[in-house]
Design a protein around this motif. Sequence first.
Motif, mmCIF file in Angstrom:
data_model
loop_
_atom_site.group_PDB
_atom_site.id
_atom_site.type_symbol
_atom_site.label_atom_id
_atom_site.label_comp_id
_atom_site.label_asym_id
_atom_site.label_seq_id
_atom_site.Cartn_x
_atom_site.Cartn_y
_atom_site.Cartn_z
ATOM 1 N N THR A 179 0.857 -1.181 0.000
ATOM 2 C CA THR A 179 0.000 0.000 0.000
ATOM 3 C C THR A 179 0.893 1.230 0.000
ATOM 4 O OG1 THR A 179 -1.864 1.118 1.061
ATOM 5 C CG2 THR A 179 -0.223 0.166 2.515
ATOM 6 N N ILE A 180 0.522 2.233 -0.804
ATOM 7 C CA ILE A 180 1.329 3.433 -0.999
ATOM 8 C C ILE A 180 0.637 4.594 -0.299
ATOM 9 C CG2 ILE A 180 2.528 4.841 -2.686
ATOM 10 C CD1 ILE A 180 3.178 1.859 -2.886
ATOM 11 N N ARG A 181 1.284 5.181 0.673
ATOM 12 C CA ARG A 181 0.730 6.316 1.410
ATOM 13 C C ARG A 181 1.261 7.626 0.838
ATOM 14 N NH1 ARG A 181 -3.200 3.507 4.040
ATOM 15 N NH2 ARG A 181 -2.332 1.805 5.314
ATOM 16 N N ILE A 203 -0.463 9.417 -1.821
ATOM 17 C CA ILE A 203 -1.059 9.771 -3.109
ATOM 18 C C ILE A 203 -2.385 10.497 -2.917
ATOM 19 C CG2 ILE A 203 -2.038 8.810 -5.234
ATOM 20 C CD1 ILE A 203 0.177 6.787 -5.249
ATOM 21 N N ASP A 204 -3.129 10.151 -1.860
ATOM 22 C CA ASP A 204 -4.399 10.847 -1.612
ATOM 23 C C ASP A 204 -4.174 12.345 -1.423
ATOM 24 O OD1 ASP A 204 -5.822 8.537 -1.840
ATOM 25 O OD2 ASP A 204 -5.937 8.143 0.318
ATOM 26 N N ASP A 232 -3.168 10.098 -10.742
ATOM 27 C CA ASP A 232 -3.172 8.922 -11.617
ATOM 28 C C ASP A 232 -1.821 8.741 -12.301
ATOM 29 O OD1 ASP A 232 -5.758 8.423 -10.901
ATOM 30 O OD2 ASP A 232 -6.653 9.252 -12.718
ATOM 31 N N LEU A 262 0.520 7.221 -9.846
ATOM 32 C CA LEU A 262 0.286 5.782 -9.677
ATOM 33 C C LEU A 262 0.911 4.979 -10.813
ATOM 34 C CD1 LEU A 262 -3.383 5.596 -8.344
ATOM 35 C CD2 LEU A 262 -1.349 4.654 -7.242
ATOM 36 N N ARG A 292 -2.967 -4.359 -9.533
ATOM 37 C CA ARG A 292 -3.440 -3.233 -8.740
ATOM 38 C C ARG A 292 -4.777 -3.633 -8.149
ATOM 39 N NH1 ARG A 292 -4.796 2.998 -10.657
ATOM 40 N NH2 ARG A 292 -5.572 3.689 -8.611
ATOM 41 N N THR A 309 -4.773 2.644 -3.823
ATOM 42 C CA THR A 309 -3.307 2.698 -3.842
ATOM 43 C C THR A 309 -2.696 1.386 -3.368
ATOM 44 O OG1 THR A 309 -3.257 3.651 -1.605
ATOM 45 C CG2 THR A 309 -3.341 5.188 -3.468
ATOM 46 N N GLU A 310 -3.414 0.291 -3.552
ATOM 47 C CA GLU A 310 -2.922 -1.037 -3.157
ATOM 48 C C GLU A 310 -2.497 -1.835 -4.379
ATOM 49 O OE1 GLU A 310 -5.122 -2.161 1.059
ATOM 50 O OE2 GLU A 310 -5.756 -3.123 -0.790
#
Length: 661
Positions: free
Chosen positions: A285-287, A289-290, A302, A305, A328, A332-333
């Motif tokens: 999981t990528i923290r 991007i939100d 996008d 990502l 994917r 973001t997982e």
Amino acid sequence: MTGGMTGWQGHDATRERTLFVLSFRQRDELAAILSRGGWHVVAARRAEGLRQRVAASGAAIVIIDARGAVQEAIAATAELAQVAGHGDALLVLVARGDSPQLGALHDAGATHFLVSPIATDMLLQAVRSAERYVLRMGGGWHDPQAGGGAALGWRHDGERGTLQLTPALAEAVGLRELGSSRTALRAIGRAGRRTALTAIRRLGDALPATAFAHDLPGLGRVVQHVARDPHTHRLHALVEPLARVGDIGAAVREALGSVRDLAGARSWLDRRIEGGELPGARVLTIRGIDAINRQQGRGVGDALLRAVERRIERAVRDAGVARAALARLGGTEFAVLLPHGADAGLETALAQALARPFVAGSTMVTLLLEQAFGIARPGEDGTALLDRMRDALPGVPADEAAERRASDDDRSLSAGIRRAIDRGEIGIRFQPQVHLLSGAIVGVEALARWDHPDRGELGAELLFAAAAHAGLAGALSSHVQQLALRIAAAWAPPLARLRLSINVTAEDIARPDFAETLLACADASGFPRDRLTVEVTESGLIAELGEAAGLLATLRAAGCRVAIDDFGTGYSSLAYLKALPLDYLKLDRRMTQDIVGSHRDRVVVRGVIDMARSLDLTIIAEGVETVEQRDALATEGCQLYQGFLCAEPLTGPALAALLDQ
């Protein structure tokens, strides 16, 4: 196309040039100005398929309107700059408040800028400057078909009644001699004919250029960009094939690489488990991007990502892990899927690859990576393995994990939609619409229900969400409409006097033949057109308001009535009142509740009702649950209501019993 052009071989060569315009907010206004300035204009409101559409247009000058959408414009500029030829011009229009982003736009590939306020003369001079740049740099003008063919287009002379096709278009559609416009209209079919005539009738001094899409035999799906010459009054059109993108499979593979989705990941794991393997999955999981989405827009997020995907793929390849796959999972997982659980060195390789900063729009960002790895247990399938790893990610609260499992469970409903339709599990309930003063039930709204064999009765919202996930929203909508019409057509008195309201989705409006299909369905069922109301929500209108207006006008002219549903939930509701042929306005349930809220709430609702009444619209209040709400709405001039105060959505027999009472 306009501004004195007298034919396909006009004396002023500038007037035969093509411009491609991408404007997220003011597409039609820009297209009209540039058409009046004598240009062939191919205009778009969305960035999807941008490379292919620009290539197909043949334009060497692209205008990107960044006003109000600067981050989307940066992403679009960067995308086009990757494939632009030497000497192509990218002219970007920028709001004064976004001038600090000029550096980012320049870095993305923009060659020319124009900062608001932008007068018409200033815009046309900027385009001429861009044209001079193209000619001096030697880039020349692209082939209109990006592959060597001549322009696809036509010219219509109303005074002479003649229609001329360019040789390339005549060859593509197999029509050498047309003789008249009537022959051409017959050639594009009934749906295309209606769409074309509706678009062309909109042309005038205020709107010198327009566009419409339809299926054209020999070319597939096309967009026709049409303009009227203000001097000769001839129509000129440039035909843009939307499906002409070469090897579609190759284009998709280039965009997605080897990346799978959640369903593909489950299938990949299940195949190996069924073959006797115990595969592994490393879930990431990528923290961060939100935050980029909120600050710089979804387009930048996008793009970020996609950069993350490329780094993960490269890290897996560099780690020497054979036969792995990337998926994917959503948001973001991601998951790296591994045969036999092989994972040697991958954790470190991924951590190092994603620790380096990324470029996000005009800034550099560092993202946080969290990982969890596991191997399938005996008796465990791919879904269970992925769920276990997702729940094991550091920092995932128990309630979030439970919510995600519930979401995944809802997605699993999608697989049963087609079977539910075929087995007759989809039923109809009818909610009464009541006259506020007399208390008489005068109509009903048809609402879909799924009698699920395991989960009981499911409502329309969950049902249509599952259908959309399965790509069956259109099929489900058609099924519900036909079923409601058949049931209502068979009603005996007193039900036979009621009006029937059916809902129309965005997928319905996108179908060029929808109006004819629905009317034919009503006639086949025996239900009278003059007792049928079509309800459409903002979600079904926002993308193509012009097409929606034409479709609803067709239904209204055939005897049906039209209602706008959930009024007050969207920002463009007032535009709908001006643009659409309406009979009913349905107040959203939140506005209904506001009628007994604060003084400010009541003033807003009263204003909406007064405005609707001044337009001769009948107002229906949804979600009425209390006598206080009903009486306040009646006092303000609302005519009809529906809600639990009268009845919940009912079966046909229950509705008949209610009317007997």
